[in-house]
Design a protein around this motif. Sequence first.
Motif, PDB file in Angstrom:
ATOM      1  N   VAL A   1      46.814  71.755 -31.080  1.00 17.43           N
ATOM      2  CA  VAL A   1      46.454  72.281 -32.303  1.00 17.43           C
ATOM      3  C   VAL A   1      46.175  71.055 -33.443  1.00 17.43           C
ATOM      4  O   VAL A   1      45.205  71.444 -34.120  1.00 17.43           O
ATOM      5  CB  VAL A   1      47.973  72.739 -32.849  1.00 17.43           C
ATOM      6  CG1 VAL A   1      47.852  73.323 -34.329  1.00 17.43           C
ATOM      7  CG2 VAL A   1      48.365  73.834 -31.877  1.00 17.43           C
ATOM      8  N   ALA A   2      46.558  69.914 -33.172  1.00 22.74           N
ATOM      9  CA  ALA A   2      46.208  68.888 -34.202  1.00 22.74           C
ATOM     10  C   ALA A   2      44.689  68.310 -33.934  1.00 22.74           C
ATOM     11  O   ALA A   2      43.919  68.398 -34.849  1.00 22.74           O
ATOM     12  CB  ALA A   2      47.295  67.875 -33.815  1.00 22.74           C
TER      13      ALA A   2
ATOM     14  N   ARG B   1      52.253  67.560 -37.207  1.00 23.91           N
ATOM     15  CA  ARG B   1      52.246  66.631 -38.275  1.00 23.91           C
ATOM     16  C   ARG B   1      52.409  65.057 -37.912  1.00 23.91           C
ATOM     17  O   ARG B   1      51.770  64.174 -38.660  1.00 23.91           O
ATOM     18  CB  ARG B   1      53.090  67.097 -39.174  1.00 23.91           C
ATOM     19  CG  ARG B   1      52.982  68.459 -39.891  1.00 23.91           C
ATOM     20  CD  ARG B   1      51.620  68.679 -40.268  1.00 23.91           C
ATOM     21  NE  ARG B   1      51.702  70.190 -40.676  1.00 23.91           N
ATOM     22  CZ  ARG B   1      50.290  70.567 -41.011  1.00 23.91           C
ATOM     23  NH1 ARG B   1      49.263  70.369 -40.543  1.00 23.91           N
ATOM     24  NH2 ARG B   1      50.385  71.819 -41.482  1.00 23.91           N
TER      25      ARG B   1
ATOM     26  N   ILE C   1      45.482  78.141 -40.844  1.00 24.82           N
ATOM     27  CA  ILE C   1      46.103  77.739 -39.850  1.00 24.82           C
ATOM     28  C   ILE C   1      46.899  76.832 -40.040  1.00 24.82           C
ATOM     29  O   ILE C   1      47.968  76.456 -39.447  1.00 24.82           O
ATOM     30  CB  ILE C   1      45.177  77.780 -38.782  1.00 24.82           C
ATOM     31  CG1 ILE C   1      44.486  79.171 -38.342  1.00 24.82           C
ATOM     32  CG2 ILE C   1      45.929  77.254 -37.571  1.00 24.82           C
ATOM     33  CD1 ILE C   1      43.446  79.209 -37.199  1.00 24.82           C
ATOM     34  N   ASP C   2      46.286  75.718 -40.763  1.00 25.29           N
ATOM     35  CA  ASP C   2      46.763  74.501 -40.887  1.00 25.29           C
ATOM     36  C   ASP C   2      48.474  74.795 -41.797  1.00 25.29           C
ATOM     37  O   ASP C   2      49.303  73.960 -41.675  1.00 25.29           O
ATOM     38  CB  ASP C   2      45.823  73.584 -42.094  1.00 25.29           C
ATOM     39  CG  ASP C   2      46.602  72.033 -41.701  1.00 25.29           C
ATOM     40  OD1 ASP C   2      47.042  71.629 -40.971  1.00 25.29           O
ATOM     41  OD2 ASP C   2      46.229  71.770 -43.186  1.00 25.29           O
TER      42      ASP C   2
ATOM     43  N   GLU D   1      43.107  61.883 -37.534  1.00 30.62           N
ATOM     44  CA  GLU D   1      42.164  61.769 -38.643  1.00 30.62           C
ATOM     45  C   GLU D   1      41.600  60.269 -38.775  1.00 30.62           C
ATOM     46  O   GLU D   1      40.436  60.193 -39.214  1.00 30.62           O
ATOM     47  CB  GLU D   1      42.634  62.240 -39.792  1.00 30.62           C
ATOM     48  CG  GLU D   1      42.910  63.851 -39.778  1.00 30.62           C
ATOM     49  CD  GLU D   1      43.751  64.256 -40.903  1.00 30.62           C
ATOM     50  OE1 GLU D   1      44.318  63.564 -41.809  1.00 30.62           O
ATOM     51  OE2 GLU D   1      43.942  65.494 -41.386  1.00 30.62           O
TER      52      GLU D   1
ATOM     53  N   GLN E   1      48.649  64.570 -36.139  1.00 34.89           N
ATOM     54  CA  GLN E   1      47.424  64.827 -36.974  1.00 34.89           C
ATOM     55  C   GLN E   1      46.807  63.597 -37.751  1.00 34.89           C
ATOM     56  O   GLN E   1      45.544  63.515 -37.601  1.00 34.89           O
ATOM     57  CB  GLN E   1      47.667  66.112 -38.048  1.00 34.89           C
ATOM     58  CG  GLN E   1      46.567  66.615 -38.403  1.00 34.89           C
ATOM     59  CD  GLN E   1      46.847  67.852 -39.297  1.00 34.89           C
ATOM     60  OE1 GLN E   1      48.006  68.356 -39.439  1.00 34.89           O
ATOM     61  NE2 GLN E   1      45.983  68.487 -40.141  1.00 34.89           N
TER      62      GLN E   1
ATOM     63  N   ARG F   1      40.493  77.779 -41.136  1.00 30.29           N
ATOM     64  CA  ARG F   1      41.250  76.833 -40.755  1.00 30.29           C
ATOM     65  C   ARG F   1      42.369  76.138 -41.609  1.00 30.29           C
ATOM     66  O   ARG F   1      43.406  75.622 -41.329  1.00 30.29           O
ATOM     67  CB  ARG F   1      40.259  75.470 -40.723  1.00 30.29           C
ATOM     68  CG  ARG F   1      40.658  74.118 -40.581  1.00 30.29           C
ATOM     69  CD  ARG F   1      39.537  73.060 -40.621  1.00 30.29           C
ATOM     70  NE  ARG F   1      40.226  71.856 -40.305  1.00 30.29           N
ATOM     71  CZ  ARG F   1      40.466  71.055 -41.613  1.00 30.29           C
ATOM     72  NH1 ARG F   1      40.181  71.504 -42.628  1.00 30.29           N
ATOM     73  NH2 ARG F   1      41.025  69.770 -41.367  1.00 30.29           N
ATOM     74  N   ARG F   2      42.016  76.365 -42.927  1.00 37.97           N
ATOM     75  CA  ARG F   2      43.454  76.191 -43.690  1.00 37.97           C
ATOM     76  C   ARG F   2      44.341  76.866 -43.891  1.00 37.97           C
ATOM     77  O   ARG F   2      45.642  76.544 -44.122  1.00 37.97           O
ATOM     78  CB  ARG F   2      42.764  75.884 -45.221  1.00 37.97           C
ATOM     79  CG  ARG F   2      41.750  74.962 -45.659  1.00 37.97           C
ATOM     80  CD  ARG F   2      41.415  74.900 -47.151  1.00 37.97           C
ATOM     81  NE  ARG F   2      40.342  73.764 -47.273  1.00 37.97           N
ATOM     82  CZ  ARG F   2      39.698  73.551 -48.452  1.00 37.97           C
ATOM     83  NH1 ARG F   2      40.481  74.245 -49.579  1.00 37.97           N
ATOM     84  NH2 ARG F   2      39.105  72.424 -48.939  1.00 37.97           N
TER      85      ARG F   2
ATOM     86  N   LEU G   1      42.389  71.282 -35.603  1.00 45.94           N
ATOM     87  CA  LEU G   1      42.525  71.024 -37.061  1.00 45.94           C
ATOM     88  C   LEU G   1      41.753  70.097 -37.441  1.00 45.94           C
ATOM     89  O   LEU G   1      41.375  70.055 -38.622  1.00 45.94           O
ATOM     90  CB  LEU G   1      44.067  71.339 -37.480  1.00 45.94           C
ATOM     91  CG  LEU G   1      45.059  72.334 -37.283  1.00 45.94           C
ATOM     92  CD1 LEU G   1      46.402  72.213 -37.736  1.00 45.94           C
ATOM     93  CD2 LEU G   1      44.099  73.584 -37.974  1.00 45.94           C
TER      94      LEU G   1
ATOM     95  N   ARG H   1      35.532  72.536 -37.825  1.00 47.54           N
ATOM     96  CA  ARG H   1      35.619  73.418 -38.988  1.00 47.54           C
ATOM     97  C   ARG H   1      35.068  74.826 -38.908  1.00 47.54           C
ATOM     98  O   ARG H   1      34.229  74.914 -38.107  1.00 47.54           O
ATOM     99  CB  ARG H   1      34.583  72.785 -39.828  1.00 47.54           C
ATOM    100  CG  ARG H   1      34.744  71.321 -40.401  1.00 47.54           C
ATOM    101  CD  ARG H   1      36.159  71.114 -41.083  1.00 47.54           C
ATOM    102  NE  ARG H   1      36.433  69.783 -41.782  1.00 47.54           N
ATOM    103  CZ  ARG H   1      37.182  68.912 -40.923  1.00 47.54           C
ATOM    104  NH1 ARG H   1      37.694  69.423 -39.716  1.00 47.54           N
ATOM    105  NH2 ARG H   1      37.506  67.636 -41.329  1.00 47.54           N
TER     106      ARG H   1
ATOM    107  N   VAL I   1      50.957  76.064 -39.678  1.00 46.93           N
ATOM    108  CA  VAL I   1      51.776  75.265 -38.710  1.00 46.93           C
ATOM    109  C   VAL I   1      52.951  75.034 -39.458  1.00 46.93           C
ATOM    110  O   VAL I   1      54.276  74.728 -39.036  1.00 46.93           O
ATOM    111  CB  VAL I   1      50.869  74.030 -38.600  1.00 46.93           C
ATOM    112  CG1 VAL I   1      51.931  72.820 -37.982  1.00 46.93           C
ATOM    113  CG2 VAL I   1      49.776  74.165 -37.655  1.00 46.93           C
TER     114      VAL I   1
END
Length: 299
Positions: A98-99, A174, A113-114, A181, A177, A110-111, A102, A106, A117
Amino acid sequence: MSAVASPPLAGGAPGARRTPWRQPSVLPGFGVTLGYTIFYLSLIVLIPLVALFLKTATLTWDQFIAATTSARVLAAYKVSFGASFAAAFVNLFAGLLVAWVLVRYRFPGRRFIDALVDLPFALPTAVAGIALTALYAPNGWIGQYLEPLGIKVAFKPLGIVVALIFIGLPFVVRTVQPVLEEAERELEEAAAMLGATRWQTFRHVIFPTVLPALLTGFSLAFARAIGEYGSVIFIAGNLPMVSEIGPLIIITKLEQYDYAGATAVATVMLGVSFVLLFVINLLQAWQAKRSGSAGSGRK
């Protein structure tokens, strides 16, 4: 020629020596803030734990053994720790996937689903338990199709695992993720240019980077699952020796005014949880040290 005075160190007088444990800080008042921190943690964490052990100490050794090693209690330990470990292990893979989606893709929604979570964080655990029971009961939306296949989820240990996966997934997502990034994609591109396959790139470049975060997410999800009560109590069925969890044993003893027995069971669960989390933290520290040594070697 006059000597130029050295500027004062942050948080101290001019020329004050800097100790290893007292680093410069924008906010002054090291003694006050440290004292408040110790007082607050003692009030919130240490004192309740001490009270737990002191209440348990009122039992004799034979009474403690009898309260914590009966067949029903041992079965509850097995269900609680086994389901918690299984759910946290599943969330390792599900949370990483999932991470990854996300962070690396893109797509429309997406937002949403984010934000989805984080729903288990905000949703009351009792609501989650009722919703999962309605879905996986023999006459539920999903359970009615699983029942003819011989797959029983609700009122079985499998239902407990499903509930713990639901409440533990955000901890892994979390945690992993931010690491994904901040990961350097140039390393992945360099590995691809050198002829590495996708699996080799993941194994040697991506996985070592996210492994400490995965272990942290696993430990958080595991710790959260051990003490979970609200979402599990509805879907478990609470059958002694089958789907009864440790927290329910504690609640039952409290309802019977057996406070010492309840604290004894809680002490055992706390001790086992502490040992398991300590081992996980050792693995995490070892992995971080190994990654740092590897990075220094490449330099």
